[in-house]
Design an enzyme around this catalytic site. Sequence first.
Site, PDB file in Angstrom:
ATOM      1  N   HIS A  34     121.979  63.093 -14.463  1.00 20.59           N
ATOM      2  CA  HIS A  34     121.514  61.739 -14.774  1.00 20.59           C
ATOM      3  C   HIS A  34     122.020  61.316 -16.164  1.00 20.59           C
ATOM      4  CE1 HIS A  34     118.071  63.194 -12.117  1.00 20.59           C
ATOM      5  NE2 HIS A  34     118.497  62.140 -11.476  1.00 20.59           N
ATOM      6  N   GLN A  58     112.412  55.619   1.139  1.00 18.56           N
ATOM      7  CA  GLN A  58     113.579  56.422   1.501  1.00 18.56           C
ATOM      8  C   GLN A  58     113.210  57.864   1.858  1.00 18.56           C
ATOM      9  OE1 GLN A  58     115.360  55.700  -2.461  1.00 18.56           O
ATOM     10  NE2 GLN A  58     116.050  57.816  -2.358  1.00 18.56           N
TER      11      GLN A  58
HETATM   12  P1  AMP Z   1     118.249  60.663  -8.145  1.00 17.41           P
HETATM   13  O1  AMP Z   1     117.301  60.700  -9.307  1.00 17.41           O
HETATM   14  O2  AMP Z   1     118.393  61.977  -7.457  1.00 17.41           O
HETATM   15  O3  AMP Z   1     118.007  59.517  -7.223  1.00 17.41           O
HETATM   16  O4  AMP Z   1     119.673  60.390  -8.792  1.00 17.41           O
HETATM   17  C1  AMP Z   1     119.926  59.256  -9.572  1.00 17.41           C
HETATM   18  C2  AMP Z   1     121.420  59.121  -9.753  1.00 17.41           C
HETATM   19  O5  AMP Z   1     121.921  60.274 -10.410  1.00 17.41           O
HETATM   20  C3  AMP Z   1     122.172  58.986  -8.419  1.00 17.41           C
HETATM   21  O6  AMP Z   1     123.203  58.017  -8.556  1.00 17.41           O
HETATM   22  C4  AMP Z   1     122.733  60.381  -8.230  1.00 17.41           C
HETATM   23  O7  AMP Z   1     123.914  60.392  -7.464  1.00 17.41           O
HETATM   24  C5  AMP Z   1     123.025  60.775  -9.670  1.00 17.41           C
HETATM   25  N1  AMP Z   1     123.104  62.242  -9.793  1.00 17.41           N
HETATM   26  C6  AMP Z   1     122.177  63.138  -9.391  1.00 17.41           C
HETATM   27  N2  AMP Z   1     122.619  64.398  -9.621  1.00 17.41           N
HETATM   28  C7  AMP Z   1     123.855  64.275 -10.166  1.00 17.41           C
HETATM   29  C8  AMP Z   1     124.833  65.213 -10.607  1.00 17.41           C
HETATM   30  N3  AMP Z   1     124.642  66.526 -10.543  1.00 17.41           N
HETATM   31  N4  AMP Z   1     125.987  64.721 -11.115  1.00 17.41           N
HETATM   32  C9  AMP Z   1     126.208  63.376 -11.175  1.00 17.41           C
HETATM   33  N5  AMP Z   1     125.322  62.456 -10.784  1.00 17.41           N
HETATM   34  C10 AMP Z   1     124.168  62.893 -10.283  1.00 17.41           C
END
Ligand code: AMP
Length: 274
Positions: A34, A58
């Site tokens: 993040h 979701q």
């Molecule tokens: P989430 O909190 O899981 O919904 O993720 C929020 C954003 O962070 C989304 O756009 C994810 O694709 C991105 N994200 C989560 N993990 C990673 C990672 N390891 N590397 C890059 N982006 C990430």
Amino acid sequence: MVIVRTIEALQEAKKACVGTIGFVPTMGALHKGHLSLIQQARAENEHLIVSIFVNPTQFLEGEDLDAYPRKEEADIKICELAKVDILFMPTIEAMYEADELSIGAPAVRGYILEGQKRPGHFSGMLQVVMKLLNLSGATKAYFGKKDAQQLALINQMVKNYFMDVKIIACDIVRDENGLALSSRNVYLNAEEKKRALCLSRSLKRATKLVMVGELSVEVIQKEMLEVLEEADMVEYVAIVDRAFNPLVRVEIGNTIILAAAWVGKPRLIDNLWI
Ligand code: AMP
């Protein structure tokens, strides 16, 4: 940094934003993945809004909505240190009313792979991303390639609804061993963490094959499945083009190789863009 929890407070705080707005939507339990999105958004925009919202629509019945890791205090510190201007942490009531219209994910690409395993997930995701993009008024919004199918569908939504925002795809951040960072990795014990590396190893095996000229999807998938034997259960190995259409042969510059598998409690996903 201002922390806002209502739509009205967000609109008020946004009045101070004159110029470009970068926006990073998240579900919290922030990690370095993040943070890389937040840092890129900070560098490329005059103002920076981050949202933390565990979006109920979701999650499917029986999924980990209630157990989803929540770390509000630590998240606030991380955002402060990263010089976020506005941290938006709405309640469910602020985001939804009882009888809403909904956005449907596309019939094919929204219901294969992640969408097949989690039918309805992408419609809920698109619904909240539409709301958040509208609320943020973002010039650019940042999403991780980690959730590659999500990213492709958001791009399609922005195109289909003529939305005035630029979607920026950010590289996957991994730990020192190659495990793609995820909020759900906290569920892994030490032994599972080692076995979870089979996902990134399967993608490395695919890269090696492509590098020696092996472009057959069937051959690459078979070899990846061998590496993935360490997982408790493999859900899919897929090779698609950047818009998530199936491929028979890898197209260099237009291919994503994906794996999803259960290791211990969490279901893990990883992918590689070739
Ligand atoms: P989430 O909190 O899981 O919904 O993720 C929020 C954003 O962070 C989304 O756009 C994810 O694709 C991105 N994200 C989560 N993990 C990673 C990672 N390891 N590397 C890059 N982006 C990430």
